[in-house]
Motif scaffolding. Sequence first.
Motif, mmCIF file in Angstrom:
data_model
loop_
_atom_site.group_PDB
_atom_site.id
_atom_site.type_symbol
_atom_site.label_atom_id
_atom_site.label_comp_id
_atom_site.label_asym_id
_atom_site.label_seq_id
_atom_site.Cartn_x
_atom_site.Cartn_y
_atom_site.Cartn_z
ATOM 1 N N GLU A 194 -1.497 -12.604 11.744
ATOM 2 C CA GLU A 194 -2.501 -12.990 10.759
ATOM 3 C C GLU A 194 -3.409 -11.832 10.370
ATOM 4 N N SER A 195 -3.545 -10.851 11.252
ATOM 5 C CA SER A 195 -4.560 -9.821 11.009
ATOM 6 C C SER A 195 -4.007 -8.538 10.436
ATOM 7 N N ILE A 196 -2.734 -8.541 10.021
ATOM 8 C CA ILE A 196 -2.206 -7.255 9.570
ATOM 9 C C ILE A 196 -2.662 -6.885 8.177
ATOM 10 N N GLY A 197 -3.165 -7.863 7.420
ATOM 11 C CA GLY A 197 -3.734 -7.519 6.128
ATOM 12 C C GLY A 197 -2.720 -7.450 5.003
ATOM 13 N N ILE A 198 -1.440 -7.533 5.295
ATOM 14 C CA ILE A 198 -0.435 -7.610 4.248
ATOM 15 C C ILE A 198 -0.117 -9.090 4.125
ATOM 16 N N THR A 199 -0.850 -9.802 3.318
ATOM 17 C CA THR A 199 -0.910 -11.250 3.398
ATOM 18 C C THR A 199 -0.374 -11.917 2.147
ATOM 19 N N LYS A 200 0.090 -13.120 2.306
ATOM 20 C CA LYS A 200 0.684 -13.899 1.227
ATOM 21 C C LYS A 200 -0.279 -14.020 0.037
ATOM 22 N N GLY A 201 0.252 -13.666 -1.131
ATOM 23 C CA GLY A 201 -0.529 -13.838 -2.344
ATOM 24 C C GLY A 201 -1.586 -12.777 -2.583
ATOM 25 N N ARG A 202 -1.631 -11.720 -1.783
ATOM 26 C CA ARG A 202 -2.662 -10.696 -1.938
ATOM 27 C C ARG A 202 -2.014 -9.308 -1.977
ATOM 28 N N CYS A 203 -0.995 -9.156 -2.807
ATOM 29 C CA CYS A 203 -0.238 -7.907 -2.831
ATOM 30 C C CYS A 203 -0.850 -6.838 -3.730
ATOM 31 N N TYR A 204 -1.886 -7.160 -4.462
ATOM 32 C CA TYR A 204 -2.397 -6.256 -5.479
ATOM 33 C C TYR A 204 -2.847 -4.918 -4.893
ATOM 34 N N ALA A 205 -2.386 -3.834 -5.525
ATOM 35 C CA ALA A 205 -2.747 -2.507 -5.041
ATOM 36 C C ALA A 205 -4.238 -2.253 -5.141
ATOM 37 N N TRP A 206 -4.910 -2.855 -6.126
ATOM 38 C CA TRP A 206 -6.333 -2.601 -6.300
ATOM 39 C C TRP A 206 -7.202 -3.326 -5.270
ATOM 40 N N LEU A 207 -6.603 -4.126 -4.387
ATOM 41 C CA LEU A 207 -7.344 -4.711 -3.269
ATOM 42 C C LEU A 207 -7.306 -3.822 -2.032
ATOM 43 N N LYS A 208 -6.690 -2.653 -2.156
ATOM 44 C CA LYS A 208 -6.503 -1.789 -0.998
ATOM 45 C C LYS A 208 -6.948 -0.364 -1.284
ATOM 46 N N ILE A 209 -7.650 0.209 -0.343
ATOM 47 C CA ILE A 209 -8.009 1.616 -0.384
ATOM 48 C C ILE A 209 -7.178 2.282 0.697
ATOM 49 N N VAL A 210 -6.329 3.230 0.316
ATOM 50 C CA VAL A 210 -5.359 3.794 1.260
ATOM 51 C C VAL A 210 -5.515 5.303 1.355
ATOM 52 N N LYS A 211 -5.168 5.835 2.510
ATOM 53 C CA LYS A 211 -5.186 7.282 2.688
ATOM 54 C C LYS A 211 -4.116 7.931 1.807
ATOM 55 N N ARG A 212 -4.489 9.018 1.174
ATOM 56 C CA ARG A 212 -3.532 9.726 0.313
ATOM 57 C C ARG A 212 -2.333 10.226 1.107
ATOM 58 N N ALA A 213 -2.534 10.495 2.389
ATOM 59 C CA ALA A 213 -1.440 10.981 3.234
ATOM 60 C C ALA A 213 -0.288 9.984 3.319
ATOM 61 N N LEU A 214 -0.575 8.698 3.104
ATOM 62 C CA LEU A 214 0.503 7.708 3.136
ATOM 63 C C LEU A 214 1.489 7.942 1.990
ATOM 64 N N PHE A 215 1.022 8.543 0.913
ATOM 65 C CA PHE A 215 1.919 8.919 -0.185
ATOM 66 C C PHE A 215 2.592 10.259 0.097
ATOM 67 N N THR A 216 1.789 11.251 0.420
ATOM 68 C CA THR A 216 2.311 12.613 0.519
ATOM 69 C C THR A 216 3.149 12.849 1.769
ATOM 70 N N GLU A 217 2.819 12.167 2.867
ATOM 71 C CA GLU A 217 3.542 12.384 4.120
ATOM 72 C C GLU A 217 4.585 11.313 4.409
ATOM 73 N N HIS A 218 4.360 10.094 3.939
ATOM 74 C CA HIS A 218 5.269 8.983 4.255
ATOM 75 C C HIS A 218 5.976 8.414 3.030
#
Length: 358
Positions: A194-218
């Motif tokens: 329940e706590s992982i935050g990747i939740t049903k009906g809430r997939c919108y990218a604008w609800l998330k602030i993510v580290k840029r490294a997740l793009f550049t490194e992963h």
Amino acid sequence: ERFVRQKPDFLIYQPTHFVAEDKLAHTNFSLATPIQSQETTFIFPSEPLFSVVIPVYNVEKYLDECLQSVFRQDYQNYEIILVNDGSKDYSAKMCFEYAQKYPHITFISQPNQGLSDARNAGVKQAHGQYILFLDSDDYWAHEHVLSDLAQLVEQKNAPDLILTSAFSLRNNQLFPFDLPPVLNDNGMFQQTLESIGITKGRCYAWLKIVKRALFTEHQCWFQPKILCEDVLWEIKLAQHIHTYAIYPNHCYVYRRDNSQSLTNSLTIERTQTLFDLIRYALRELRENSRCALPVVLEANCIKLIDFIGYLEQCLHLFDDENGKMNAAFSQQWQQLQTHDLPEINRLRTQASSQGKNK
């Protein structure tokens, strides 16, 4: 003059006759001297904490409100990346003028390639530690968004992901768009499903602030040329998130125009990309089934099963007068039901079993 006549006015002073326009990234830094605005004393940060990526397509009606909501922030360690994705109205000209006026704006102009490509292009030009996505017809609800997030980054030791809440704007009324109540703030991504935050009906990218490294490194890039790109992006993202934080304030205003209903916006061609998304997602689940945290793999399987239910609703919009599924989809739907869905359920059972054994 010959070249000037051939160019849109927002490119009139750019030497675009030397390079094909679709190969250029147009920024304010390509001008001889960035023009300082008389309205602001903003100093461009050399290492911004936040990069705000704003894809732009035919939003001349809303772009000012969107950008003004960022400019009024009471925190200045950020940059803005405006990505014009082949707009046919005055949006590109507006972006160009803003980039001339504000030194912390980078303006990119490209032929129309879709939301995924526009977001990816913006992230590739970004310098911030964190990426925020803001759709150009939406806006931020108050002036403390960035200062609150900066404080949260410091308090939570720079988490990989920050989750937030939003308002939905319909007929000039705001409706809360909350995170699910089961979500808690324990900060460890793998502790409970329940706590992982990747939740049903809430997939919108604008609800998330993510580290840029997740793009550049992963390599957590958005998949081009599909609908519901945020679903697949989250499945990729979930493999690499270890810590997160929650910003419970409703900071984002999501504009919903009733005229853009599912019935009006879907076509047979666009619906086909939903099948493509499921194939991409299933391949992602297969490739990460052994290395992913069991709870994350299980959650992603649940997400994909839920999305298949959404796909079925979309397909029925194209049923014939006898209620029979459109021939363009029937064979693919049968394949999905008989082969893909059982495999997703197998991966889900596998993940659940691994989780119980740990």
